[in-house]
Structure formats: structure tokens, C-alpha cells
Design an enzyme around this catalytic site. Structure first.
Site, PDB file in Angstrom:
ATOM      1  N   ASP A 251       0.898  -1.278  -0.063  1.00  0.00           N
ATOM      2  CA  ASP A 251      -0.036   0.082  -0.063  1.00  0.00           C
ATOM      3  C   ASP A 251       0.757   1.189  -0.048  1.00  0.00           C
ATOM      4  O   ASP A 251       0.294   2.467  -0.127  1.00  0.00           O
ATOM      5  CB  ASP A 251      -1.122   0.098   1.206  1.00  0.00           C
ATOM      6  CG  ASP A 251      -0.358   0.013   2.452  1.00  0.00           C
ATOM      7  OD1 ASP A 251       1.011  -0.111   2.684  1.00  0.00           O
ATOM      8  OD2 ASP A 251      -1.025  -0.127   3.605  1.00  0.00           O
ATOM      9  N   HIS A 254       2.854   0.488   4.709  1.00  0.00           N
ATOM     10  CA  HIS A 254       3.552  -0.652   5.344  1.00  0.00           C
ATOM     11  C   HIS A 254       4.831  -0.537   5.114  1.00  0.00           C
ATOM     12  O   HIS A 254       5.903  -0.946   5.861  1.00  0.00           O
ATOM     13  CB  HIS A 254       2.702  -1.837   5.306  1.00  0.00           C
ATOM     14  CG  HIS A 254       1.451  -2.050   5.958  1.00  0.00           C
ATOM     15  ND1 HIS A 254       0.349  -1.225   5.853  1.00  0.00           N
ATOM     16  CD2 HIS A 254       1.227  -2.640   7.289  1.00  0.00           C
ATOM     17  CE1 HIS A 254      -0.405  -1.352   6.513  1.00  0.00           C
ATOM     18  NE2 HIS A 254      -0.123  -2.196   7.649  1.00  0.00           N
ATOM     19  N   ASP A 278      -4.219  -7.970   3.956  1.00  0.00           N
ATOM     20  CA  ASP A 278      -4.337  -7.692   5.397  1.00  0.00           C
ATOM     21  C   ASP A 278      -5.499  -6.870   5.664  1.00  0.00           C
ATOM     22  O   ASP A 278      -5.323  -5.837   6.710  1.00  0.00           O
ATOM     23  CB  ASP A 278      -3.023  -7.028   5.913  1.00  0.00           C
ATOM     24  CG  ASP A 278      -2.704  -7.408   7.452  1.00  0.00           C
ATOM     25  OD1 ASP A 278      -3.412  -8.077   7.838  1.00  0.00           O
ATOM     26  OD2 ASP A 278      -2.003  -6.505   7.777  1.00  0.00           O
TER      27      ASP A 278
END
Length: 378
Positions: A251, A254, A278
């Protein structure tokens, strides 16, 4: 459609490994039957203009904590799994592992029972179960509840081995701090997909655990020992060990795009980096916050955080992850698509390629902004 034969053209066809331009995808009897050069397509059938879009097998996501406003931890039931699977189906996911974050033994058993029942009932998209904890390291707990983290007992091991007999795939994330090499070997021998994560273990330890039977690393770079100049940690083990594949939350939050670029170039095969969302309860919704076991998690600018600022899962779908890989990291589009489809499918023993049923194929916009099902049903 009014005919049995449907031809998609004027776009790109991803066959699970290659991205083919100037080709058409032909369906007959509800099944994709061939990919053929545009010049060789027979006239008979309904011709659909893709307008430059991409046809691909649906995504495979091995780390899905929630969606449609609910978390698996909230209520580990068939209905919760169904809601989560439906939410991610709308985001282009053909197969997923609903994921339970560290919780009590009672919740863990309930999640196992619910996943087994969901598979028995044929809940669309459910490919098994991922248990992320509770056998992790408190030092690398991230958003997990440290009070619930514990060593793996003989009873825990027996429960997992029994569950694996009734699920198409059981994936477990464990840390060497709380699980022995012998236990990892038993899990692997029992058909369980063992992933290392939420650990401070050093490189040598991680290498031993891979030799014992671990095959994956959970969300590369996050909640693990890092790649240092004298100690490579789990990150170094994941990149150097060809027997390990690694999930990646792409993304741009992270993991920095330049870090992803370096990891992509450094990864030794045959293990591969694959994409995971996630995803949390907000997936498929416009919710601005939710709760995980009573703890408030807020959603701001694509970031999910606890009140102390700790990242708590991701506000991500796999189309966005592919776009980040291509536009910010520089990964070729066929490789990014493979990381969202073929690689994770292979890890859980699924065949994922061009010869698929019509309800398993998606259409991704040429700008990688959105995806829809090739044959929409909603």
C-alpha cells in the site's frame, strides 16, 4: 449474453503468467476455452470490446481479517465468513483465507469450526483459514493483544493438526519464540502451511525454521527482525532463502516503495513475493472506524491505526496493491498480476490460469484503478 460463445477482445489477456496483447479470450459453455490471436478469432459468438482493459483470473488473498464492517474476531461464525468473502468478492477476490488475529483458544476453535463448516457449505471464495497467532512474539506483536500471546502447547498442536484434516488449506503464522522447530515440522508434515512472522528471531534461527518446514513469511518487513548490516533477521532470511515465499502489503504505507523495489530485486527463488491485503473490517465499506476486541481503530487517508498510532492491518484491496507495485515500485505489470493470482494460488494448492469458469475471471481497468467481474452477477 444470448449465445454460448463469448469473445473478449481489444484489451490484454493475462494467462496467469504472461500478459498478451492483440489476443482474444474465448468462452464457451461457461468456461474459458482458448486465447487466440485477434486475426484468428472466428466471427461466430458475442464479441465484447474491452476498450484496453485487462482480463485476469480473480485475485487470491491469503490474509483477510475482515470486510463489510465485521472482523472474523468479532464473531467467528459461518455468517461472518460469508460476509467477509462477499465483501472481497466485490473487490475481485476469487479465493481467500479468512484470517483470525491472536485471540483466545475458544475463539480459535470457533474460527476453525466456522471455516470447516463454510467450506462444507460451499461458501464462495473460502479456500481455508489463516490463524495469525496466538503463538507469536510479544516484542513484535504489532496490533495483536500481547496478553493473549502464548507458547504452542501439545493441545494447541493437536487442535491444528486435526483442523488441517478438514480444511483445503490451513495457514498458521508463528514465531520461533513460542513454537519449536519440532512443532513446525509436525505442522508441516500434517499439511499445514507454516508462515513465520511477528518475531525478533535472528537469521540463523529463521533459516533453521525454514529447514524444519516453514514455507512463508507473513507481511514482509512488518512486525519482524529487520535486515541489518551484521544481522539479516527474518527479512534477510525471507529474501535469501528460496524455500520461503513472502506476503507483502503493497500500500506504500506498510513498506516504502524503494524498500519494496530492493526486496523484489533481491528475492531468491523458487519462493516468491506475493500480495496480501491484510484487510480489516472497513474493506468494501465507507466506515471511518471500527473496533477490534474493544480497541478503537481509525481510518484516515488509507491508514488504519490504533489510538497510539500503531498500524492495525491495512485499508487495501489487491487492485490498488497492483497499481502501487507498477506505478511506484516499477514492477512489470505481468509480475504484479502474478503476485496477486498465481503465486498465492500455488501456495495453497490451487490451479489458477486462463482455463477457468466465467465466474472466476475479472476485468481490470487499463489505469489499474478498479476491477469488476468479467460476467457480473450483481
Amino acid at each position: 449474453m444470448t449465445t454460448d460463445r463469448v469473445i473478449f477482445r481489444n484489451g490484454a489477456i493475462f494467462d496467469g503468467k504472461r500478459l498478451l496483447s492483440d489476443h482474444a479470450l474465448v468462452f464457451s459453455g461457461g468456461q474459458s476455452v482458448e486465447i487466440v490471436a485477434d486475426a484468428e478469432v472466428a466471427a461466430v459468438g458475442d464479441h465484447i470490446d474491452l476498450n484496453g482493459d485487462i482480463v485476469s483470473p480473480g485475485y487470491v488473498d491469503l490474509q483477510v481479517n475482515g470486510g463489510d464492517g465485521v472482523m472474523l474476531n468479532d464473531d467467528p461464525s459461518v455468517e461472518t465468513i460469508r460476509r467477509i468473502a462477499q465483501a472481497h468478492h466485490r473487490l475481485g477476490v476469487a479465493a481467500l483465507l479468512p484470517t483470525l488475529i491472536t485471540d483466545t483458544s475458544e475463539k480459535t476453535r470457533a474460527a476453525i469450526a466456522a471455516a470447516i463448516q463454510a467450506v462444507k457449505e460451499g461458501v464462495p471464495g473460502v479456500a481455508g483459514l489463516h490463524l495469525e497467532g496466538p503463538h507469536l512474539s510479544v516484542a513484535r506483536k504489532g496490533a495483536h493483544d500481547g496478553d493473549l500471546i502464548c507458547p504452542m502447547s501439545d493441545t494447541d498442536l493437536s487442535v491444528l493438526l486435526e483442523a488441517a484434516q478438514h480444511l483445503p488449506c490451513l495457514k498458521v503464522t508463528v514465531a520461533p519464540e513460542t513454537v519449536s522447530e519440532q512443532q513446525v515440522g509436525a505442522l508441516s508434515d500434517g499439511g499445514i502451511l507454516v508462515s513465520l512472522g511477528h518475531t525478533d528471531a535472528d537469521f540463523a534461527t529463521c533459516q533453521r525454521y525454514a529447514a524444519a518446514g516453514a514455507r512463508c513469511v507473513t507481511h514482509l518487513f512488518n512486525a519482524m527482525s529487520q535486515l541489518g548490516n551484521r544481522e539479516p533477521g527474518l527479512v534477510g532470511s525471507a529474501l535469501a532463502n528460496g524455500g520461503l515465499s513472502a506476503g507483502l502489503i503493497a500500500d506504500g504505507i506498510h513498506v516504502h516503495p524503494e524498500t519494496m523495489r530492493a526486496a523484489w530485486a533481491a528475492k531468491s527463488g523458487p519462493g516468491q513475493i506475493y500480495l496480501v491485503s491484510d484487510a480489516m473490517a472497513v474493506a468494501g465499506t465507507d466506515l471511518s472506524e471500527f473496533r477490534l476486541e474493544g480497541r478503537r481503530i481509525t481510518r484516515t487517508d488509507g491508514r488504519l491505526t490504533l489510538e497510539d498510532g500503531t498500524l492495525a492491518g491495512a485499508d487495501l484491496d489487491l487492485t490498488t496493491a497492483i497499481r502501487v507495485l507498477v506505478t511506484q515500485v516499477g514492477v512489470p505489470l505481468p509480475d504484479a498480476l502474478t503476485a496477486a493470482t498465481t503465486y498465492p494460488a500455488q501456495l495453497i494448492g490451487q490451479t489458477h490460469g486462463p482455463s477457468m469458469k466465467r465466474d472466476q475471471m475479472i476485468r481490470i481497468s487499463a489505469n489499474l484503478e478498479k476491477c469488476t467481474w468479467l460476467f457480473p452477477t450483481e
